[in-house]
Each structure stands twice: as structure tokens, then as C-alpha cells.
Design an enzyme around this catalytic site. Structure first.
Site, PDB file in Angstrom:
ATOM      1  N   SER A 114      39.475 -38.151  10.360  1.00 22.63           N
ATOM      2  CA  SER A 114      39.931 -39.005   9.260  1.00 22.63           C
ATOM      3  C   SER A 114      41.316 -38.591   8.770  1.00 22.63           C
ATOM      4  O   SER A 114      42.129 -39.443   8.394  1.00 22.63           O
ATOM      5  CB  SER A 114      38.914 -38.976   8.118  1.00 22.63           C
ATOM      6  N   HIS A 155      32.890 -42.131  13.905  1.00 30.25           N
ATOM      7  CA  HIS A 155      31.686 -42.256  13.071  1.00 30.25           C
ATOM      8  C   HIS A 155      30.794 -43.387  13.606  1.00 30.25           C
ATOM      9  O   HIS A 155      29.570 -43.240  13.668  1.00 30.25           O
ATOM     10  CB  HIS A 155      32.073 -42.557  11.616  1.00 30.25           C
ATOM     11  N   LYS A 181      37.863 -31.455  -1.618  1.00 31.03           N
ATOM     12  CA  LYS A 181      38.464 -32.333  -0.611  1.00 31.03           C
ATOM     13  C   LYS A 181      39.044 -33.535  -1.338  1.00 31.03           C
ATOM     14  O   LYS A 181      38.311 -34.277  -1.995  1.00 31.03           O
ATOM     15  CB  LYS A 181      37.400 -32.773   0.397  1.00 31.03           C
ATOM     16  N   ARG A 224      32.133 -33.131  18.018  1.00 27.28           N
ATOM     17  CA  ARG A 224      33.232 -33.619  18.863  1.00 27.28           C
ATOM     18  C   ARG A 224      33.682 -32.575  19.864  1.00 27.28           C
ATOM     19  O   ARG A 224      34.067 -32.889  20.970  1.00 27.28           O
ATOM     20  CB  ARG A 224      34.434 -34.005  17.996  1.00 27.28           C
TER      21      ARG A 224
END
Ligand code: COA
Length: 162
Positions: A127, A17, A41, A90
Site C-alpha cells: 500500500s 489484497h 501508522k 508475499r
């Protein structure tokens, strides 16, 4: 002043990030980091904890503002007068879902999304991996900035040990 919104869950924030934040800061006068609540989530770190971690790692950047929001990212972007959404990519696997989200966001608001390519040293970071490594008391130094490592460790103290 040209503002952009970087929305995400940041649960917790990572070198990945930070890499996107650094890159985005070069393109806009003000970067708003929007901490989202994502339905479905399960969040481990509270909004206050995520905000504190983001404040610590972005302290060298004077043009960063951090806020949490409920609802659609585009509504928050409009409220903050942001002209663009920022997202990081990514790997190719990120593209499909990000492309769909960018098209939906443009359709409902007219706002464009600017994609920034993640640094190749950070493409392995997510994460949920960080949470798993922290749970089992593994090394985090390649994943998160040192300023927030102790806060993550504190959260998982006593967990995952046999
Ligand atoms: N470096 C490291 N990790 C990255 C990364 C990068 N550059 N980019 C994404 N990730 C990881 C995150 O760590 C996270 O990992 P995890 O799933 O293992 O926890 C994962 O990719 C996705 O995280 P994030 O970028 O925060 O996206 P998200 O899918 O959790 O949330 C929102 C995306 C918050 C932008 C989106 O859900 C949103 O805007 N929500 C509000 C409602 C809304 O507007 N929805 C869209 C309707 S079209």
C-alpha cells in the site's frame, strides 16, 4: 457457518489484497474483512474511503462482509464468531513478523491464523508503494483494480507535480 476474519489496514486495498480475498472465499462460508486502526501508522484514506474501495472490489463475492474495528483483531474475530484469522504472505520477509503475530494471537485467544501465499504476480505490491506512485501521478493499473483507481487519483489530485 464457517467464518474467517481477514484483518488489515487496506490503505488503500490492492490487487494483492484482492488475490488473498479471492483465495480465502474458497475456504470459508463467510469472509469478514476487518479494517483496522493501527496505532502509529498514519492513515491516508479514511475508514469510509477504505470501506467503499473494498466494497467496490469485492462486489462479485457474496460471502464477503466488510467492517472496521478498534482494538485487537482477535477480540473482533470472537465478536464476529470467526474461527480463523487469514493473512497473506508475499515473501520470506513477511514471514517473521506474521509468525510472531500469529503466535501472539493464538496465545491470547486460542485463534489460529491461516496463511495464504500471494500470487507471484503480486508480491511486489504494498500500500505504501501505491501511495507513493499515486502521489507522483504514476501508473497504478498493475497495482489496484480499475474500479478504485479514480478514487485513489482523486485523493492525490494536484499533489507531487513540479
Ligand atoms: N498484497 C499486497 N500488499 C500486502 C499484502 C498482500 N497480500 N499483504 C500485506 N500487504 C502490505 C500492505 O499493503 C501493507 O503495506 P504498507 O505497510 O506499505 O502500507 C503491509 O503489507 C501491511 O499491511 P496489513 O496487511 O494491512 O498489515 P498491518 O501490519 O498494517 O496490520 C493488522 C496488521 C491490522 C492485522 C494488525 O496490526 C492488527 O490486527 N491490528 C489490530 C491490533 C492487533 O490485534 N494487533 C496484533 C497484536 S498480536
Amino acid at each position: 457457518m464457517k467464518s474467517a476474519l481477514f484483518p488489515g489496514t487496506f490503505d488503500p486495498p490492492s490487487f494483492g489484497h484482492l488475490d488473498i480475498i479471492k483465495k480465502a472465499c474458497q475456504f470459508c462460508d463467510q469472509l469478514i474483512i476487518g479494517i483496522a486502526h493501527k496505532p502509529g501508522k498514519k492513515e491516508v484514506f479514511s475508514v469510509e474511503e477504505r470501506k467503499e474501495m473494498l466494497q467496490l472490489i469485492t462486489s462479485p463475492f457474496p460471502n464477503v462482509e466488510i467492517e472496521n474495528f478498534h482494538g485487537l483483531a482477535v477480540d473482533f474475530a470472537k465478536k464476529k464468531n470467526a474461527l480463523l484469522l487469514i493473512r497473506g504472505l508475499r515473501a520470506f520477509s513477511d514471514f517473521e513478523v506474521e509468525f510472531q503475530m500469529a503466535l501472539a494471537n493464538r496465545r491470547i485467544s486460542g485463534l489460529e491464523t491461516l496463511f495464504l501465499m500471494a500470487d507471484e504476480h503480486h508480491t511486489h505490491i504494498s500500500s505504501s508503494l501505491i501511495r507513493e506512485i499515486a502521489y507522483f501521478q504514476g501508473p497504478l493499473s498493475d497495482f489496484v483494480p480499475p474500479e478504485i483507481e479514480s478514487l485513489i487519483r482523486k485523493k492525490y489530485k494536484g499533489k507531487g507535480v513540479a
